[in-house]
Design an enzyme around this catalytic site. Structure first.
Site, PDB file in Angstrom:
ATOM      1  N   ARG A   1     -39.790  61.635  23.246  1.00  0.00           N
ATOM      2  CA  ARG A   1     -39.929  61.476  21.802  1.00  0.00           C
ATOM      3  C   ARG A   1     -38.550  61.285  21.169  1.00  0.00           C
ATOM      4  O   ARG A   1     -38.364  60.465  20.269  1.00  0.00           O
ATOM      5  CB  ARG A   1     -40.602  62.710  21.185  1.00  0.00           C
ATOM      6  CG  ARG A   1     -41.031  62.500  19.749  1.00  0.00           C
ATOM      7  CD  ARG A   1     -42.262  61.643  19.679  1.00  0.00           C
ATOM      8  NE  ARG A   1     -42.525  61.104  18.373  1.00  0.00           N
ATOM      9  CZ  ARG A   1     -43.613  60.371  18.124  1.00  0.00           C
ATOM     10  NH1 ARG A   1     -44.492  60.137  19.086  1.00  0.00           N
ATOM     11  NH2 ARG A   1     -43.827  59.871  16.921  1.00  0.00           N
TER      12      ARG A   1
ATOM     13  N   GLU B   1     -37.585  67.090   4.827  1.00  0.00           N
ATOM     14  CA  GLU B   1     -37.784  67.583   6.202  1.00  0.00           C
ATOM     15  C   GLU B   1     -39.195  68.107   6.444  1.00  0.00           C
ATOM     16  O   GLU B   1     -39.616  68.280   7.580  1.00  0.00           O
ATOM     17  CB  GLU B   1     -36.764  68.697   6.527  1.00  0.00           C
ATOM     18  CG  GLU B   1     -35.341  68.225   6.756  1.00  0.00           C
ATOM     19  CD  GLU B   1     -34.595  67.875   5.449  1.00  0.00           C
ATOM     20  OE1 GLU B   1     -33.454  67.400   5.540  1.00  0.00           O
ATOM     21  OE2 GLU B   1     -35.185  68.077   4.354  1.00  0.00           O
TER      22      GLU B   1
ATOM     23  N   HIS C   1     -49.271  59.136   0.038  1.00  0.00           N
ATOM     24  CA  HIS C   1     -50.252  60.062   0.614  1.00  0.00           C
ATOM     25  C   HIS C   1     -51.561  59.893  -0.155  1.00  0.00           C
ATOM     26  O   HIS C   1     -51.540  59.890  -1.402  1.00  0.00           O
ATOM     27  CB  HIS C   1     -49.753  61.511   0.532  1.00  0.00           C
ATOM     28  CG  HIS C   1     -50.702  62.486   1.144  1.00  0.00           C
ATOM     29  ND1 HIS C   1     -50.883  62.572   2.514  1.00  0.00           N
ATOM     30  CD2 HIS C   1     -51.573  63.361   0.587  1.00  0.00           C
ATOM     31  CE1 HIS C   1     -51.825  63.483   2.761  1.00  0.00           C
ATOM     32  NE2 HIS C   1     -52.250  63.977   1.617  1.00  0.00           N
TER      33      HIS C   1
ATOM     34  N   THR D   1     -52.716  47.494   4.352  1.00  0.00           N
ATOM     35  CA  THR D   1     -53.136  47.118   2.990  1.00  0.00           C
ATOM     36  C   THR D   1     -52.088  47.520   1.965  1.00  0.00           C
ATOM     37  O   THR D   1     -51.886  46.836   0.962  1.00  0.00           O
ATOM     38  CB  THR D   1     -54.496  47.741   2.617  1.00  0.00           C
ATOM     39  OG1 THR D   1     -54.377  49.161   2.594  1.00  0.00           O
ATOM     40  CG2 THR D   1     -55.583  47.310   3.581  1.00  0.00           C
TER      41      THR D   1
ATOM     42  N   GLU E   1     -57.767  51.793  -6.356  1.00  0.00           N
ATOM     43  CA  GLU E   1     -57.471  52.260  -7.716  1.00  0.00           C
ATOM     44  C   GLU E   1     -56.144  53.012  -7.816  1.00  0.00           C
ATOM     45  O   GLU E   1     -55.628  53.191  -8.922  1.00  0.00           O
ATOM     46  CB  GLU E   1     -58.615  53.149  -8.228  1.00  0.00           C
ATOM     47  CG  GLU E   1     -59.939  52.418  -8.369  1.00  0.00           C
ATOM     48  CD  GLU E   1     -61.037  53.297  -8.967  1.00  0.00           C
ATOM     49  OE1 GLU E   1     -62.198  52.860  -9.000  1.00  0.00           O
ATOM     50  OE2 GLU E   1     -60.721  54.435  -9.401  1.00  0.00           O
ATOM     51  N   ALA E   2     -55.627  53.466  -6.685  1.00  0.00           N
ATOM     52  CA  ALA E   2     -54.408  54.280  -6.779  1.00  0.00           C
ATOM     53  C   ALA E   2     -53.290  53.783  -5.869  1.00  0.00           C
ATOM     54  O   ALA E   2     -52.236  53.328  -6.339  1.00  0.00           O
ATOM     55  CB  ALA E   2     -54.734  55.745  -6.453  1.00  0.00           C
TER      56      ALA E   2
HETATM   57  C1  GRF Z   1     -54.210  54.695   3.764  1.00  0.00           C
HETATM   58  O1  GRF Z   1     -55.255  55.599   3.444  1.00  0.00           O
HETATM   59  C2  GRF Z   1     -52.886  55.341   3.416  1.00  0.00           C
HETATM   60  O2  GRF Z   1     -52.963  56.220   2.327  1.00  0.00           O
HETATM   61  C3  GRF Z   1     -52.587  56.136   4.624  1.00  0.00           C
HETATM   62  O3  GRF Z   1     -52.952  55.255   5.690  1.00  0.00           O
HETATM   63  C4  GRF Z   1     -54.128  54.526   5.290  1.00  0.00           C
HETATM   64  C5  GRF Z   1     -54.054  53.090   5.742  1.00  0.00           C
HETATM   65  O4  GRF Z   1     -53.043  52.459   5.024  1.00  0.00           O
HETATM   66  N1  GRF Z   1     -51.222  56.581   4.636  1.00  0.00           N
HETATM   67  P1  GRF Z   1     -52.706  50.877   5.247  1.00  0.00           P
HETATM   68  O5  GRF Z   1     -53.974  50.110   4.973  1.00  0.00           O
HETATM   69  O6  GRF Z   1     -52.286  50.712   6.694  1.00  0.00           O
HETATM   70  O7  GRF Z   1     -51.615  50.584   4.271  1.00  0.00           O
END
Ligand code: GRF
Length: 211
Positions: free
Chosen positions: A66, A148, A110, A13, A179-180
């Site tokens: 990894r 880091e 975040h 999203t 909203e954010a």
């Molecule tokens: C969202 O809550 C974002 O803040 C977090 O991952 C969740 C899904 O994000 N980092 P998206 O819909 O995949 O962009």
């Protein structure tokens, strides 16, 4: 023209908000060169395809260690020669070698007001569960440069969101996104794309604002 590579893991999203903002002109002077997911089933890859943007999957499951995954991911990103790497709902722990390759050129969204509710273990829905558990009245989202540490880089933009009675983690997550997140991520990219962001002594200065 700022070249972006967007890293995703899930629904995408935030990626969609970036795609729509470029198409609508609220992000100028930027283009998405590629979308890279660690999850082959991420709907974000479908969103990239629908927008005619190259989407690839670099999955840790297909590498022996990894370290090999980290090297493959970095090589894939560098192959697009991005000016900015955008972590949009990205669940991959960014290795130090990648941070060093792109100093103050990786940004992350975040879903809380850093330094609250962040750091190891605070991702996705867990963040909102802890917000409701603590009973805070205001939460929100933060866009920051990646260093880091975990959620410790210079803060670019933040936006507050009200916690409402009866909120569930899912309801709150949606409100924070609407909203954010979907507002400040495009806004931060636009500011960077137009040369209005600089970092001095670990703090972000935005031209024309008093941040
Ligand atoms: C969202 O809550 C974002 O803040 C977090 O991952 C969740 C899904 O994000 N980092 P998206 O819909 O995949 O962009």
């Amino acid at each position: 023209m700022l070249k972006l590579v967007v890293l995703v893991s899930g629904g995408g999203t935030n990626l969609q908000a970036i795609i729509d903002s470029i198409a609508g002109g609220t992000i100028s002077n930027a283009e998405i060169k590629a979308v890279i997911s660690n999850n082959p089933r991420a709907y974000a890859l479908k969103r990239a395809e629908n927008a005619g943007i190259e989407g690839i999957c670099i999955s840790p499951k297909t590498y022996g260690t990894r370290e090999e995954f980290n090297r493959a991911l970095l090589a894939a990103i560098q192959s697009y020669e991005p000016d900015l790497v955008v972590l949009a709902g990205c669940m991959v722990v960014i290795p130090e070698m990648m941070v060093k390759a792109f100093p103050n050129k990786i940004i992350n969204i975040h879903p809380a007001l850093i330094p609250s509710f962040c750091g190891t273990g605070y991702y996705g829905l867990h963040v909102h569960e802890k917000v409701l558990e603590r009973g805070v009245k205001v939460t929100g989202a933060t866009v920051h440069f990646v260093d880091e540490g975990t959620d410790t880089g210079p803060i670019i933009l933040q936006k507050a969101v009200e916690v409402k009675p009866g909120d569930t983690p899912e309801i709150l997550q949606r409100r924070v996104m609407e909203e954010a997140e979907w507002k400040i991520m495009p806004q931060a990219i636009n500011l960077i794309a137009n040369g209005l962001v600089k970092v001095e002594q670990g703090k972000v200065l935005i031209d024309g604002g008093n941040q």
